[in-house]
Structures are given as C-alpha cells and as structure tokens.
Scaffold this motif. Structure first.
Motif, short mmCIF file in Angstrom:
data_model
loop_
_atom_site.label_atom_id
_atom_site.label_comp_id
_atom_site.label_asym_id
_atom_site.label_seq_id
_atom_site.Cartn_x
_atom_site.Cartn_y
_atom_site.Cartn_z
N ILE A 35 0.84 -1.20 0.00
CA ILE A 35 0.00 0.00 0.00
C ILE A 35 0.88 1.25 0.00
O ILE A 35 0.65 2.19 -0.77
CB ILE A 35 -0.94 -0.02 1.22
CG1 ILE A 35 -1.92 -1.18 1.13
CG2 ILE A 35 -1.70 1.31 1.33
CD1 ILE A 35 -2.71 -1.42 2.42
N THR A 82 1.22 4.31 -2.91
CA THR A 82 1.00 5.74 -2.69
C THR A 82 2.22 6.55 -3.08
O THR A 82 2.10 7.71 -3.49
CB THR A 82 0.63 6.03 -1.23
OG1 THR A 82 1.70 5.63 -0.36
CG2 THR A 82 -0.66 5.32 -0.83
N VAL A 115 -9.75 6.25 -3.13
CA VAL A 115 -10.50 5.54 -2.09
C VAL A 115 -11.86 6.22 -1.99
O VAL A 115 -12.00 7.29 -1.38
CB VAL A 115 -9.77 5.57 -0.74
CG1 VAL A 115 -10.57 4.81 0.31
CG2 VAL A 115 -8.37 4.97 -0.87
N VAL A 142 -5.76 9.10 -1.51
CA VAL A 142 -4.80 8.89 -0.43
C VAL A 142 -3.40 9.02 -1.00
O VAL A 142 -3.04 8.32 -1.95
CB VAL A 142 -4.99 7.52 0.23
CG1 VAL A 142 -3.88 7.24 1.24
CG2 VAL A 142 -6.36 7.45 0.91
N LEU A 165 -0.77 8.71 4.26
CA LEU A 165 -0.86 7.31 4.69
C LEU A 165 -0.41 7.06 6.12
O LEU A 165 -1.11 6.35 6.86
CB LEU A 165 -0.10 6.41 3.73
CG LEU A 165 -0.28 4.91 3.99
CD1 LEU A 165 -1.73 4.49 3.74
CD2 LEU A 165 0.67 4.09 3.12
N GLN A 176 -10.25 -1.12 7.56
CA GLN A 176 -9.74 0.04 6.85
C GLN A 176 -8.54 -0.32 5.97
O GLN A 176 -8.44 0.13 4.82
CB GLN A 176 -9.34 1.11 7.86
CG GLN A 176 -10.50 1.71 8.62
CD GLN A 176 -10.06 2.75 9.63
OE1 GLN A 176 -8.95 3.26 9.58
NE2 GLN A 176 -10.94 3.07 10.57
N VAL A 177 -7.65 -1.15 6.49
CA VAL A 177 -6.50 -1.57 5.69
C VAL A 177 -6.95 -2.39 4.49
O VAL A 177 -6.39 -2.28 3.39
CB VAL A 177 -5.49 -2.35 6.56
CG1 VAL A 177 -4.36 -2.91 5.70
CG2 VAL A 177 -4.92 -1.46 7.66
N LEU A 216 -7.92 -0.08 1.78
CA LEU A 216 -6.72 0.47 1.12
C LEU A 216 -6.07 -0.56 0.20
O LEU A 216 -5.64 -0.25 -0.91
CB LEU A 216 -5.73 0.96 2.17
CG LEU A 216 -6.19 2.13 3.04
CD1 LEU A 216 -5.17 2.40 4.15
CD2 LEU A 216 -6.39 3.38 2.20
N ARG A 217 -6.01 -1.81 0.67
CA ARG A 217 -5.43 -2.88 -0.16
C ARG A 217 -6.22 -3.04 -1.46
O ARG A 217 -5.62 -3.14 -2.55
CB ARG A 217 -5.46 -4.20 0.62
CG ARG A 217 -4.91 -5.40 -0.15
CD ARG A 217 -5.51 -6.69 0.36
NE ARG A 217 -6.96 -6.73 0.16
CZ ARG A 217 -7.75 -7.66 0.69
NH1 ARG A 217 -7.25 -8.58 1.49
NH2 ARG A 217 -9.06 -7.63 0.46
N PRO A 226 -15.06 3.50 1.46
CA PRO A 226 -14.40 3.58 2.78
C PRO A 226 -15.33 3.09 3.88
O PRO A 226 -16.56 3.14 3.75
CB PRO A 226 -14.11 5.08 2.94
CG PRO A 226 -14.16 5.65 1.56
CD PRO A 226 -15.16 4.82 0.81
N GLN A 278 -13.50 5.73 8.30
CA GLN A 278 -12.60 6.28 7.28
C GLN A 278 -13.24 7.48 6.58
O GLN A 278 -12.59 8.51 6.37
CB GLN A 278 -12.26 5.21 6.24
CG GLN A 278 -11.04 4.38 6.54
CD GLN A 278 -10.79 3.36 5.44
OE1 GLN A 278 -11.72 2.75 4.92
NE2 GLN A 278 -9.53 3.15 5.10
#
Length: 490
Positions: A282, A286, A293, A298, A303, A323-324, A327-328, A338, A342
């Motif tokens: 992740i 970024t 997202v 992001v 991050l 939440q992770v 993002l993944r 989200p 988030q």
C-alpha cells in the motif's frame, strides 16, 4: 535557541506552596448546560455536577493586570461517610476537560462517590476564555496528520505550518501565556478557591505532564496523584512526537499479528510478516501516485496518519483491519467504499470550516509556549532523512515541521525541570504507541517518589479501565493513599 523574556514569578503569596491557608469555597455554582445543544453541560447536569467561573491573571508576573476566565465543573462526593477529598481529572489533549468529572464517574462510580470530582477547561479551551486564530480544519489536520516523505511534501508542510502560525500573529498579547506552567498555576488558584489544602489528581496523556508540572511547582499542595500514560518529563512541546515513530511501528506489528490470526476474516496475510508486506505494498503504491478511495485520494503524505493505532482491543483492531482492507483493494485498482470511520476522517481532511470547539489554535499555542524549537525549516527535513532507514513509514510524520517553527512569539519562561520526591502512581502500557515506554520510565525516574504499574504486552494509550489488575492497584492507592511497595506488572 535562546528563550527570550524569561519571567520570574515571585511574591505571589496565594500561589506559593504553603504561603497562605486555603480560603473557603468562593465560587458561584450553577447548572452547567447552556442549552439543548450543549452535550457536555447536559451530561454534567445529569451527573449531578455544578459549574462555575473563576477569574485568574493572564500573566502571573502581573497579578493585578488583565484577567481571563476559567470554566470549572464539580460533582460533590455522595459517599460523605468515606470522603477522600477533592480529585481533579484532566482527560488530556490539551483540550477542554470539565468532562473529566463524567469520565471518571463512568469509569468507577463507587470510587467517584468518595471524592469531590472537579474538571477544568484549561485557559483558552472549552468554556474558558478562548483563543481562536481561525484554523481551517483541513489545514490543521494536514499539519498534524500528514507527513513529508518527499521534498515536495515538505515544502507543502512548511507552507501550511507558516500559514497556521501567521493566523495567530494578531494574538501576540495572549500567546506567551498559554503554557502548561500557567495552566498549573490556574489549577492552584482553583484549589485555593475550593478551600482545600491538598488536591488529588488523575491525569491522562497530556494531563500527566500538567500533573507533573503542578507537582513540581506546588509540591505541598498534592495528595493522591495518578498519571495515566505519561509524557517524558523533558520533551512536551513542539516536537513531542519525534520519538514516536518506532513505537508506532511496533504497534502496527502487534496489530499485524492479530490480523494474521484472523486471515480468514480479513485476508491481509496469514503471518505477521505477510500482513506487514501488505501494508508495504500500500505504501509503495501511494509513493507512485495518489490512490483512489471512494471519492478521496490517499497520498504518501496522508498514509502514515491513516495507519496510526492507539487501542489494541479486538473491536479497535477489527475496524483498523477493515480500513487496511479497503486500502489494499484500492491499490489493486478496485472501486472501494471507505468504512464509516474512514469516510468521517476523509471528510474532516477536506473540511475548510473553522470549528472553535476543536480548540486547534489553543492546542498549538500551548505547545509553542512550552518549549522553543528550531526556526530553520531544513533542520526538520534533515532529521526526517537521517531516520529514513529506521523509520521509513512513520518518521516523515513524527519528525515533520510544525507551526512553532514560524511562531510569532517566544516562550516567556524556561520549561519546568521535573525532579521531586512527591508520591505519585504512573500507569503505563509497555507498547504505548503515542507516548513511548522509554519516556514514561524517564518520568518515573524524575518523580522519585512514584511507583509505576506496567501493563505488559499492551499497545494502547490510556490504561485505566483496560485491566482489572491495573484498576485494582490504582483504586487501592486512591482509596488509601498507599503506593505499591514495588513497581508492579499486570
């Protein structure tokens, strides 16, 4: 850097330890709520508390000069047959803290009944005299939640820090007096007005530093002092986060082990290393460019702030894992939504409104008044680069520039040197990600009369209420005044 305008406080008999007997209660108590939208006031009223206001000097070296107002809440002891005294509760921040009354009451109703519980909105916070420089929510959160992984990010951080500092320039007459030393002096005036010779105290996070400063300035006015999740004794101020990056990384690794055990639920990796590798992917994405997202982007600067943890409960780790996972999936190019928390954070990051209730200006001013910091922006960038190998994710956030580098005033006094033998009980988590354990040990050494309870293998900030072992020892001290004979572990 040289501290300009050091003030020497002398001759203020009402404030000096032992210089004058405590007065009878001089405060005009009334209901707390100011209306149906006043949640804090309404909750205080429901708890049986009353509120009052008190005038104190803006500058204690000029006690007859300009005055400011403190807002105070008190809930009288209901178990009068076993009354222990007066307990001031500070919930940290720094932030408004009248709600310390209801915070402690919720934690332990039976023990709370034995104390007159007092909460105070520190000077320039909450219902006390305010300091509002007009900080837009998004700019302030960029300052404290975004890092500077690249030179371009650092230029943006510097511009935001300069902007925020400049917004406080019209309030130069207030800024030197926003320090913790003055908040501690205010606390002693409250003690005097309440008519008590000694205060007991329960402080969390920033409240531990305030409590330690009070112990140093007014040692003869202290009774039972509990410091939960303590600051180091010598670093509160503009750069207090500098030593947090490795503790944040350790807390992330603890969460990764938790998530690995629940890989069937979150699919972030079957081992701790695999989960951390997911986070690395992740972060790498970024660095290549913003990741979409939902309706937000992001960046690498955002991050680290999104990957901070302060609570190692199953509920907190479950939300963090969700939440992770978002993002993944976003990094993989999927269209994602989200989580609710988030989304709330992203909306705050985008909010341009000035919200006085957040007290962003006062929080910054307090740190800038407590200690000096380098006025050379390159100092911060070099510090980030020097620690990139050991702090690759969190270092650019923990060591970033802040508004105090451009602040329009300098501290009026030297910071307090904490070194005394007054008794106190320090509560610590061995893996505290917000205030590293090494700094808490340093506070224990500085307070030579203290004992320290360590909650082992815990990665949380705020210990009271998290462990029956810790709570039992703490409650015994607050009830009897007897510290443990050694430093216990739980």
């Amino acid at each position: 850097m040289r501290i300009i305008g050091t003030a020497v406080i002398a001759g203020l008999s009402v404030l000096l330890p032992g210089a004058a007997p405590a007065q009878a209660d001089q405060l005009d108590w009334h209901s707390c709520s100011t209306g149906p939208e006043d949640e804090v006031g309404t909750s205080l009223d429901a708890a049986g508390a009353q509120c009052a206001e008190l005038q104190v000097p803006l500058n204690y070296s000029d006690p007859n000069g300009r005055k400011i107002t403190l807002a105070i809440a008190r809930r009288s002891a209901t178990d009068t047959a076993h009354k222990q005294g007066t307990l001031v509760v500070n919930v940290g921040g720094p932030e408004a803290s009248r709600q310390g009354v209801t915070w402690f009451l919720d934690k332990n109703p039976s023990l709370a009944a034995k104390y007159d519980l007092v909460g105070i909105d520190p000077r320039f916070f909450g219902r006390s005299t305010t300091l509002e420089c007009g900080y837009p929510t998004n700019l302030y959160l960029q300052s404290v939640q975004y890092g500077s992984p690249t030179r371009a990010d650092f230029r943006r951080s510097s511009a935001v820090a300069r902007d925020l500092a400049g917004r406080c320039a019209p309030y130069k007459d207030l800024l030197p007096y926003t320090s913790t030393r003055n908040i501690a002096r205010d606390l002693d005036v409250v003690r005097d007005q309440l008519g008590v010779r000694r205060l007991s105290y329960f402080g969390v996070s920033y409240g531990t530093y305030l409590g330690a400063v009070y112990m140093q300035l007014f040692p003869e006015h202290t009774d039972h002092f509990v410091l939960d999740s303590a600051h180091a004794p010598d670093n509160y101020g503009p750069n207090w986060t500098r030593e947090t990056a490795q503790a944040d990384a350790a807390a992330l690794a603890d969460w990764a082990g938790w998530a690995a055990q629940r890989n069937a639920d979150y699919q972030l990796g079957a081992t701790r290393a695999a989960v951390l590798a997911t986070v690395d992917r992740i972060a790498a994405a970024t660095r290549r460019g913003p990741v979409q997202v939902g309706t937000h982007q992001v960046t690498a600067a955002m991050l680290p702030g999104l990957l901070l943890t302060v609570d190692d409960t199953d509920a907190s780790y479950a939300e963090f894992s969700a939440q992770v996972r978002v993002l993944r999936d976003a990094v993989a190019g999927l269209v994602v939504t989200p989580t609710a928390s988030q989304e709330q954070r992203f909306q705050l990051y985008d909010l341009t409104d000035v919200i006085p209730e957040f007290s962003f200006s006062a929080n910054t001013a307090n740190q800038c008044a407590d200690r000096t910091t380098s006025r050379d922006p390159e100092t911060y960038y070099r510090d980030i680069q020097a620690h990139r190998a050991t702090e690759p994710l969190y270092g650019p956030l923990a060591r970033d520039i802040n508004p105090c580098a451009f602040w329009p005033t300098s501290p009026a006094e030297q910071p307090t040197t904490i070194a005394n033998s007054r008794p106190a009980l320090i509560l610590s988590a061995s893996g505290d990600p917000a205030l590293p354990y090494a700094g808490q040990l340093a506070m224990h050494r500085a307070l030579r009369g203290s004992r320290m309870i360590t909650l082992q293998n815990s990665y949380r900030h705020g210990v009271y209420g998290a462990s029956p072992c810790v709570d039992t020892l703490t409650n015994h001290y607050l009830t009897t005044g007897q510290l443990p004979t050694q430093d216990p572990t739980c």
